[in-house]
Design a protein around this motif. Structure first.
Motif, PDB file in Angstrom:
ATOM      1  N   THR A 123     -23.584  -6.865 -47.681  1.00  0.00           N
ATOM      2  CA  THR A 123     -23.754  -7.159 -49.110  1.00  0.00           C
ATOM      3  C   THR A 123     -22.623  -8.063 -49.591  1.00  0.00           C
TER       4      THR A 123
ATOM      5  N   SER B  42     -23.556  -1.553 -44.566  1.00  0.00           N
ATOM      6  CA  SER B  42     -24.285  -2.000 -45.765  1.00  0.00           C
ATOM      7  C   SER B  42     -23.378  -2.814 -46.667  1.00  0.00           C
ATOM      8  N   PHE B  43     -22.166  -2.274 -46.917  1.00  0.00           N
ATOM      9  CA  PHE B  43     -21.247  -2.972 -47.830  1.00  0.00           C
ATOM     10  C   PHE B  43     -20.781  -4.309 -47.244  1.00  0.00           C
TER      11      PHE B  43
ATOM     12  N   LEU C  97     -23.009 -11.619 -48.348  1.00  0.00           N
ATOM     13  CA  LEU C  97     -24.060 -12.346 -49.073  1.00  0.00           C
ATOM     14  C   LEU C  97     -23.587 -12.744 -50.464  1.00  0.00           C
ATOM     15  N   VAL C  98     -22.893 -11.811 -51.137  1.00  0.00           N
ATOM     16  CA  VAL C  98     -22.373 -12.110 -52.485  1.00  0.00           C
ATOM     17  C   VAL C  98     -21.416 -13.302 -52.404  1.00  0.00           C
TER      18      VAL C  98
END
Lengths: 260, 353
Positions: free
Chosen positions: A19, A15-16, A22-23
């Motif tokens: 994320t 998940s991290f 994408l950030v």
């Protein structure tokens, strides 16, 4: 305290990782160009045209999408009829279609067929026109909105509607007074998703409406045209504009959802 | 002509179906419908109210055929197990929702709602949203909403089954009072015998899309027409043959066990006899009182405890006889497995079905 197991660690890491990626990707869009360049590009005549056309066509398409998604979603959720499975598959098909293929299908439909000619005769000419931008956005976003509306109505207990009917309300009155208010959050979600899909539609708009400079040029087309010319400043600015408009839409959605 | 009548109703919805359901009852009667899960009870309600149109059969209310009327024209109320309150309206607006269609005067609506709220003890929650209410409160609101529009017939689909035992008890009492005050006609689906005993005038038992028996409470409980219904209402059905009799009572031979009944049947006829376990009296010694009849010596085969009651299973020859006694009687009688006792049943409780 959460006990960390290898399984949980794996879940959290995946998940991290995504994320963070994408950030970084979104940040890169904002980091690469200088603020002065972005501000100059925003006031550029082409960008102003593109932004205006994107917002206007996006709003019109979204209204049209919701105008059809509500009754179709309700029909698929509540009514049993012959051929329901086929209708469901066909209206959902564009989700799986490449946008370019969908655009090509629409180009052929509105260009060569009797349907296209009949529509053209009453002034609804969709090929290489701004109306075509709306049609392209409409057909691209509609299946997403239908899916959300169907799920929304599926979650509303049909017995509330039954009780309303037993208390003297017709099916239509029940739809207006019970089903629609209870579907508030779903309608909002479908509207935001439809709007985001509409303003971001590229392939379908390119094929059906032509993607002509300062004529049928929406933000994704601006991005594409300018990246083709090597004008990175304008391309990045149109990307930023798309992200900002989507962000504002999601922000309004979150705020309104909390109040409903 | 009956106040309400369903004639030969058929519908097939795949998982659930009705296969020729017929039933009727009079104005002011309280009918409970029982049956196992999947028997078609809810579909029956939803066909009566008009949410589904039967493939065959007719529905008559007050002598008029309403089969083709839409639900909004039938003036039949419904209360569901899950309450189906409208979550976007407060309690007052939920109750007012149906009233708006029948009463255009706001002040009159308000008066009716306040009266109804008082009678069902929900005056203090009128301003609250349904999601903030307990199960019992929500059920009382659902009942108020259905009753305030004065329906010709009220349908209830397991209205008390989602409530905890204490709330179910108080809501049942409130329901009984509300129905008695209004002289309303009700069709109530339930799995709970206590609902039937407390509320019903008539009972219909459904199985596999059909009504197996439909009659008064006493008749269905005392004279179940087959073993399925007997099992359902907690009775036992035996097959027997009528013997010659001299005292006017009917003597019945049940596999060697001879019982006397006040019911009548022809000598030599093969009949079915129903016994209810609560009508079987248990004695430690053979009773010498002449008024005690139908005395049978039997051995206690098995028993189990449920609440304050003991369910006992005796055997006399080939016949297995269930009985029920209170916990204190069980201990006073010093009952144990494989010990002999004497059973008796009044001839008026030996029912030929």
């Amino acid at each position: 305290m959460l006990k960390i197991t290898p399984f949980k660690t794996g879940l959290l890491l995946s998940s991290f990782f995504i994320t963070a990626l994408l950030v970084c990707a979104i940040s890169a869009l904002f980091m690469v160009p200088s603020l002065e360049d972005v501000m100059a590009n925003i006031w550029n005549e082409e960008m102003q045209f593109s932004l205006k056309l994107t917002l206007i066509t996006g709003v019109i398409s979204t209204i049209l999408v919701m105008g059809f998604a509500l009754p179709i979603g309700y029909t698929l959720s509540r009514l049993d009829f012959w051929g329901k499975g086929v209708v469901k598959t066909i209206v959902n098909l564009p989700v799986a279609f490449p946008e370019l293929v969908l655009g090509l299908c629409l180009l052929l439909l509105f260009g060569k067929t009797p349907i296209g000619k009949a529509l053209s005769a009453i002034g609804l000419d969709f090929v290489f026109t701004r109306k075509g931008v709306v049609a392209a956005q409409f057909f691209t976003a509609l299946p997403y909105a239908i899916r959300i509306m169907k799920s929304t109505f599926d979650y509303i207990n049909p017995r509330m509607e039954f009780v309303s009917r037993s208390l003297g309300y017709t099916q239509f009155e029940t739809f207006i007074k019970v089903s629609l208010p209870l579907a508030g959050n779903g309608i909002l979600a479908a509207t935001v998703i439809a709007f985001a899909r509409c303003i971001g539609t590229f392939g379908t708009v390119l094929i059906l409406a032509g993607g002509s400079y300062m004529k049928t040029e929406t933000l994704p087309i601006t991005l594409y045209l300018n990246i083709s010319y090597g004008n990175m400043g304008m391309a990045l600015t149109s990307g930023i504009m798309l992200v900002v408009v989507s962000f504002v839409a999601i922000f309004i959605f979150e705020k309104t959802e909390a109040k409903l | 002509m009956s106040f309400f009548r369903v004639e030969d109703m058929h519908i097939n919805l795949g998982e659930f179906s009705l296969k020729g359901v017929s039933l009727e009852f009079e104005r002011g009667e309280y009918l409970t419908v029982m049956g196992p899960t999947g028997a078609g009870k809810t579909i029956l309600l939803e066909c009566i109210i008009g949410f589904y149109h039967p493939e065959k059969g007719r529905v008559f209310l007050e002598g008029r055929d309403i089969t083709d009327d839409p639900p909004e024209k039938r003036r039949i109320g419904i209360v569901y197990q899950d309450y189906a309150l409208l979550p976007h309206m407060d309690v007052f607006k939920n109750i007012e929702y149906g009233l708006k269609k029948t009463d255009s005067n706001k002040e009159s609506r308000r008066t009716k709602i306040l009266d109804m709220a008082e009678s069902l003890n929900i005056s203090h929650i009128l301003h609250r949203k349904p999601t903030t209410l307990s199960g019992g409160e929500q059920q009382r609101v659902a009942l108020s909403r259905a009753l305030v529009v004065d329906p010709r017939l009220l349908l209830m689909d397991e209205p008390l089954s989602a409530l905890d035992p204490q709330t179910r008890h108080t809501t049942r009492a409130l329901l009984r009072q509300a129905m008695r005050n209004r002289d309303i006609t009700v069709l109530h689906i339930t799995h709970d015998m206590d609902d039937v005993w407390a509320l019903a005038d008539k009972v219909a038992i459904m199985r596999d899309g059909r009504i197996e028996q439909h009659n008064t409470l006493q008749c269905v409980f005392n004279r179940p027409c087959n073993q399925f219904i007997a099992d359902f209402v907690g009775a036992t059905v035996f097959e027997g043959t009528v013997l010659p009799s001299s005292n006017g009572h009917c003597l019945i031979d049940i596999e060697g066990l001879v019982l006397s009944s006040t019911d009548h049947a022809q000598h030599g006829e093969n009949i079915k006899v129903a016994l209810r376990p609560e009508n079987i009296m248990v004695f430690q010694q053979r009773p010498d009182n002449h008024s005690v009849q139908n005395i049978v010596e039997a051995t206690l085969e098995d028993y189990y405890k449920e609440g304050i009651l003991y369910h006992l299973f005796f055997r006399s020859g080939e016949v297995r006889i269930p009985a029920v006694v209170t916990s204190s009687a069980f201990h006073e009688l010093n009952l144990e497995r494989n010990r002999s006792s004497f059973l008796s049943v009044n001839p008026t409780n030996v029912r030929i079905t």
